[in-house]
Motif scaffolding. Structure first.
Motif, PDB file in Angstrom:
ATOM      1  N   ASP A 130       0.789  -1.305  -0.045  1.00 48.69           N
ATOM      2  CA  ASP A 130       0.022  -0.075   0.060  1.00 48.69           C
ATOM      3  C   ASP A 130       0.963   1.219   0.062  1.00 48.69           C
ATOM      4  N   GLY A 131       2.037   0.848  -0.428  1.00 46.41           N
ATOM      5  CA  GLY A 131       2.933   2.440  -0.488  1.00 46.41           C
ATOM      6  C   GLY A 131       2.696   2.975  -1.811  1.00 46.41           C
ATOM      7  N   THR A 132       3.359   4.274  -1.880  1.00 45.72           N
ATOM      8  CA  THR A 132       2.935   4.988  -2.926  1.00 45.72           C
ATOM      9  C   THR A 132       4.323   5.902  -3.340  1.00 45.72           C
ATOM     10  N   LEU A 133       4.546   6.362  -4.726  1.00 45.68           N
ATOM     11  CA  LEU A 133       5.581   6.861  -5.268  1.00 45.68           C
ATOM     12  C   LEU A 133       5.119   8.027  -5.829  1.00 45.68           C
ATOM     13  N   GLY A 134       5.726   9.261  -5.333  1.00 46.01           N
ATOM     14  CA  GLY A 134       5.276  10.490  -6.159  1.00 46.01           C
ATOM     15  C   GLY A 134       6.452  11.141  -6.706  1.00 46.01           C
ATOM     16  N   ILE A 135       6.581  11.670  -7.931  1.00 48.47           N
ATOM     17  CA  ILE A 135       7.301  12.231  -8.498  1.00 48.47           C
ATOM     18  C   ILE A 135       7.240  13.594  -8.858  1.00 48.47           C
ATOM     19  N   SER A 136       8.024  14.751  -8.487  1.00 43.93           N
ATOM     20  CA  SER A 136       7.899  15.887  -9.098  1.00 43.93           C
ATOM     21  C   SER A 136       9.495  16.236  -9.607  1.00 43.93           C
ATOM     22  N   SER A 137       9.398  16.510 -10.987  1.00 44.31           N
ATOM     23  CA  SER A 137      10.534  16.887 -11.991  1.00 44.31           C
ATOM     24  C   SER A 137      10.351  17.688 -13.119  1.00 44.31           C
ATOM     25  N   PRO A 138      10.168  18.943 -12.833  1.00 44.08           N
ATOM     26  CA  PRO A 138       9.903  20.017 -13.998  1.00 44.08           C
ATOM     27  C   PRO A 138      11.193  19.959 -14.853  1.00 44.08           C
ATOM     28  N   LEU A 139      11.100  20.256 -15.893  1.00 44.87           N
ATOM     29  CA  LEU A 139      12.141  20.622 -16.781  1.00 44.87           C
ATOM     30  C   LEU A 139      13.242  21.694 -16.327  1.00 44.87           C
ATOM     31  N   GLY A 140      14.544  20.891 -16.282  1.00 46.90           N
ATOM     32  CA  GLY A 140      15.519  21.915 -15.636  1.00 46.90           C
ATOM     33  C   GLY A 140      15.909  21.539 -14.051  1.00 46.90           C
ATOM     34  N   GLY A 141      15.000  20.792 -13.570  1.00 47.53           N
ATOM     35  CA  GLY A 141      15.124  19.998 -12.151  1.00 47.53           C
ATOM     36  C   GLY A 141      14.597  21.008 -11.200  1.00 47.53           C
ATOM     37  N   PRO A 142      14.739  20.681  -9.974  1.00 50.10           N
ATOM     38  CA  PRO A 142      15.121  19.553  -9.434  1.00 50.10           C
ATOM     39  C   PRO A 142      14.185  18.352  -9.415  1.00 50.10           C
ATOM     40  N   THR A 143      14.686  17.176  -9.492  1.00 50.69           N
ATOM     41  CA  THR A 143      13.747  16.191  -9.226  1.00 50.69           C
ATOM     42  C   THR A 143      13.505  15.661  -7.667  1.00 50.69           C
ATOM     43  N   THR A 144      12.393  15.410  -7.348  1.00 50.50           N
ATOM     44  CA  THR A 144      12.120  14.929  -6.199  1.00 50.50           C
ATOM     45  C   THR A 144      11.181  13.740  -6.062  1.00 50.50           C
TER      46      THR A 144
END
Length: 434
Positions: free
Chosen positions: A407-421
């Motif tokens: 029941d875990g989740t993975l969320g990605i925030s990665s706009p062009l130019g960074g940063p990636t979280t």
């Protein structure tokens, strides 16, 4: 002197936060009102489509109209989630395939027999008449306050056109009364900003009662989620077993077979050519070292010894030391999660670190491991070029499938130019330290 200055800065910051929060809440309330207005029209169009279903061609209209209504309801859920009240999606997937009348009938039957459809209909009727009017109160106070502030300038044409007017409890008949109304308007605007977040939270609770899935729907979605994650887990386990078999067959097994052949050759040459035997034994020793290294790598890929012996934090720090990037690890983990959760979390961080090394062009990575709200929370941030997407690579999808089993989740925030979280959340309980 320093303490006084710090307090002043903090008060100024709180003032800005209060002011900003009020404007954001006011804007969300206005958006919710117009979203509710759109939902009303979509709901009535859907009802018309349902009535036309008796004539046949309405079967092709209803699923699309209901999908549009669900889109508006999901937009409302996202806006409500911004206030801190999360509302889950209650919709099961629609039947796939089957074109023509039969497929249209199946899809139409699925949406009409789903209780979530009728709850969306109820929400749409309340979205303007009840909850919408509640959400727009702060914006209405802003408009009313601005009108009051303008009254000292426009009171004469206003009372001429309307044969007199009132502002709140003040009858505006003269310039003095208009200035009193202007003062009240000036006071009304900050009051509207102040109450806007609280009004929106009340709106969120009412919306939750209308749009949240029922207990039956939650149970059905839970069963479906467990079935899907179990299938994914079985598939990934089978793939992992095939990988281990392939690595053993192509690596250690081949080396061990070659070692046996060299030992047989050495045995046959023992009396005739001792020098050749010495060379064969040296080659066999080197092959045994390489086979041992491959077996260690294979075991590390299944379950790293450092993870079993020292826990998740030290295992991640070991990864950081071996990485080519500058990796900083911060952690606050009072004790260890369950071994299966530790393994899933470790390999998630490992894959994210590999992605940062190979694809992002990053130089620094920050890894934070915490335990809060009965969940293991990990954040991996790199200073790379960004552009990462859950749909763009099998590695991230593999992490998502592995985490879904818990029941875990993975969320990605990665706009062009960074940063990636990347944010990883795994519900779990911590085991007591020995």
């Amino acid at each position: 002197m320093t303490a006084v200055t710090y307090t002043s800065v903090e008060r100024a910051r709180q003032g800005r936060n209060w002011f900003t929060a009020g404007w954001l809440a006011m804007g969300r309330g206005l958006t919710m009102f117009f979203l509710g207005l759109l939902a009303v029209f979509l709901a009535w169009f859907a009802l018309v489509g349902m009535s036309l279903a008796l004539l046949g061609f309405g079967l092709f209209l209803v699923p699309g109209l209901i999908a549009a209504l669900r889109w508006s309801a999901n937009a409302q859920r996202r806006l409500t989630g911004a206030t801190g009240v999360q509302i889950s999606e209650p919709y099961p997937p629609l039947p796939q395939g089957g074109g023509g009348w039969k497929g249209a009938w199946r899809r139409c039957e699925a949406v009409l027999t789903d209780s979530a459809t009728w709850r969306d209909m109820l929400w749409a009727q309340c979205a303007v008449t009840v909850t919408g009017l509640l959400a727009i109160i702060p914006f209405g106070m802003l408009v009313h306050g601005l009108f009051g502030m303008l009254l000292p300038l426009i009171w004469e044409p206003v009372i001429s056109a309307w044969d007199g007017t009132w502002y709140m409890f003040v009858p505006v008949r003269s310039e003095d009364a208009a200035w009193i109304a202007g003062g009240l308007g000036l006071l009304e605007i900050p009051i509207g900003l102040l109450i806007a977040p609280y009004v929106l939270r009340l709106h969120a609770r009412i919306t939750h009662s209308l749009l949240a899935p029922t207990a039956k729907a939650e149970m059905s979605l839970r069963v479906e989620h467990l079935s899907r994650t179990r299938t994914d887990l079985v598939d990934s386990s089978a793939a992992e077993i095939r990988r281990i078999e392939r690595d053993l067959h192509d690596g250690a097994q081949a080396r061990l077979l070659a070692m046996g052949m060299k030992l047989d050759a050495a045995e046959s040459l023992l009396d005739e050519n001792p020098e050749a035997v010495r060379t064969l034994l040296a080659e066999t020793r080197d092959a045994s070292v390489r086979a041992l290294e491959e077996l260690r790598d294979l075991v590390r890929g299944i379950h790293p010894p450092v993870l079993a012996d020292r826990g998740l934090v030290d295992a991640v720090r070991s990864l950081a030391m071996e990485s080519r990037l500058q990796v900083q690890v911060t952690a606050n983990l009072p004790s260890r999660p369950e071994p299966a959760v530790e393994s899933a979390a470790y390999f998630a961080v490992c894959e994210l670190l590999v992605n940062a090394t190979k694809h992002s062009g990053a130089r620094r990575v920050l890894i934070d491991i915490q335990y809060r709200a009965n969940a293991l929370a990990m954040t991996v941030t790199d200073d790379g070029n960004g552009g990462a997407d859950l749909e763009s690579g099998s590695g991230l999808l593999g992490i998502q499938r592995r985490l879904a089993a818990f029941d875990g989740t993975l969320g990605i925030s990665s706009p062009l130019g960074g940063p990636t979280t990347a944010n990883v959340q795994i519900p779990c309980t911590l085991t007591a330290m020995p």
